[in-house]
Design an enzyme around this catalytic site. Structure first.
Site, mmCIF file in Angstrom:
data_model
loop_
_atom_site.group_PDB
_atom_site.id
_atom_site.type_symbol
_atom_site.label_atom_id
_atom_site.label_comp_id
_atom_site.label_asym_id
_atom_site.label_seq_id
_atom_site.Cartn_x
_atom_site.Cartn_y
_atom_site.Cartn_z
ATOM 1 N N CYS A 92 0.813 -1.220 0.000
ATOM 2 C CA CYS A 92 0.000 0.000 0.000
ATOM 3 C C CYS A 92 0.847 1.271 0.000
ATOM 4 O O CYS A 92 1.473 1.563 -1.012
ATOM 5 C CB CYS A 92 -1.013 -0.062 1.144
ATOM 6 S SG CYS A 92 -2.441 0.981 0.810
ATOM 7 N N HIS A 193 -3.754 -5.431 2.612
ATOM 8 C CA HIS A 193 -3.345 -5.688 3.992
ATOM 9 C C HIS A 193 -3.974 -7.027 4.385
ATOM 10 O O HIS A 193 -4.592 -7.705 3.579
ATOM 11 C CB HIS A 193 -3.868 -4.582 4.913
ATOM 12 C CG HIS A 193 -3.507 -3.211 4.450
ATOM 13 N ND1 HIS A 193 -2.227 -2.706 4.535
ATOM 14 C CD2 HIS A 193 -4.248 -2.215 3.887
ATOM 15 C CE1 HIS A 193 -2.204 -1.470 4.058
ATOM 16 N NE2 HIS A 193 -3.417 -1.151 3.648
HETATM 17 N N1 GLN Z 1 -2.045 7.049 1.785
HETATM 18 C C1 GLN Z 1 -2.156 6.076 0.768
HETATM 19 C C2 GLN Z 1 -3.490 6.084 0.030
HETATM 20 O O1 GLN Z 1 -4.524 6.411 0.611
HETATM 21 C C3 GLN Z 1 -1.844 4.714 1.312
HETATM 22 C C4 GLN Z 1 -2.871 4.155 2.252
HETATM 23 C C5 GLN Z 1 -2.458 2.863 2.878
HETATM 24 O O2 GLN Z 1 -1.281 2.606 3.086
HETATM 25 N N2 GLN Z 1 -3.405 2.056 3.258
HETATM 26 O O3 GLN Z 1 -3.535 5.759 -1.128
#
Ligand code: GLN
Length: 242
Positions: A92, A193
């Protein structure tokens, strides 16, 4: 033989989604096979070791991503480790910062990433939140499902040097073209995740095989297979309503 070093990078910045579980899974799957492993955790300001076999980046908020990129560039050791053949598995926010650029904030400020993956990320048309199910074609040509939970606002486009990790069955993933994640040499990025490696042991073993440069014996665990079967069935049922 010296222990296999797993390096968990900047949990204080990229630790809000429980992706540290990926490190636990890698260590445990090595231990089950009698292979010594050591887990090294580095925080901003610590030197990133050059001796790692697998480096792990997790998810986090936009501001944390900027700090993480700054810290990793200033430190520099991650680049040498990847050049030297280590694996980077980035989830992510970690996936986004491993790429060429990503955007943050309402004014879509463009931030340079680490440039380890030929991908760019910009704000998407919707936020991707929910279970994701993808189909991964393993290097031996067999298909395996990857299950996880995605929560991101960024959509990611792959350049010619990166290839998609998987194809989306349910969920958003990279968002542009039905693909999910990216692979470039031993650098792998993915949105889910879960932690993703707990839900998908075959992906964990694939990373370990890449890192060790050899095949590992399978580890049959019927109870994990059964949990996976139930979860995938539940995601497919719910996915029809998503
Ligand atoms: N900030 C990033 C997004 O919203 C990553 C989010 C995350 O790591 N879950 O795309």
């Amino acid at each position: 033989m010296s222990p296999v070093e797993i390096v968990l990078v900047y949990q204080s910045l990229l630790g809000i989604y429980g992706d540290r579980g990926n490190a636990m899974v890698l260590r445990q799957r090595l231990a089950w096979r009698g292979i010594d492993a050591v887990l090294t955790e580095v925080e901003p300001g610590d030197a990133v070791p050059s001796t790692g076999s697998v480096y792990l980046l997790g998810g986090g908020e936009d501001a944390a991503q900027i700090s993480a990129v700054r810290g990793l560039k200033a430190d520099g050791h991650l680049f040498g480790a990847i050049e030297g053949g280590a694996v980077l598995f980035a989830v992510c926010a970690g996936y986004q910062i491993a790429g060429r650029t990503f955007t943050v904030g309402d004014d879509d400020e463009v931030i340079d990433g680490l440039g380890l993956l030929d991908v760019t990320t910009r704000r998407g048309t919707e936020r991707a939140v929910g279970e994701i199910l993808t189909s991964w074609t393993k290097p031996d040509g067999t298909e395996t499902l990857i299950t996880g939970f995605e929560n991101h606002g960024g959509f990611t486009t792959l350049g010619p040097e990166a290839t998609p990790l998987a194809r989306v069955e349910i969920g958003i993933g990279n968002a542009d073209d039905g693909t999910e994640g990216a692979v470039q040499g031993k650098v792998i990025g993915a949105y889910p995740h879960g932690p993703i490696l707990a839900r998908n042991p075959e992906l964990a073993d694939y990373l370990l095989e890449l890192a060790l440069d050899r095949e590992l014996d399978p580890l049959p665990r019927p109870e994990l297979d059964e949990l996976r079967r139930q979860r995938i069935a539940a995601v497919r049922r719910a996915g029809l309503r998503r």
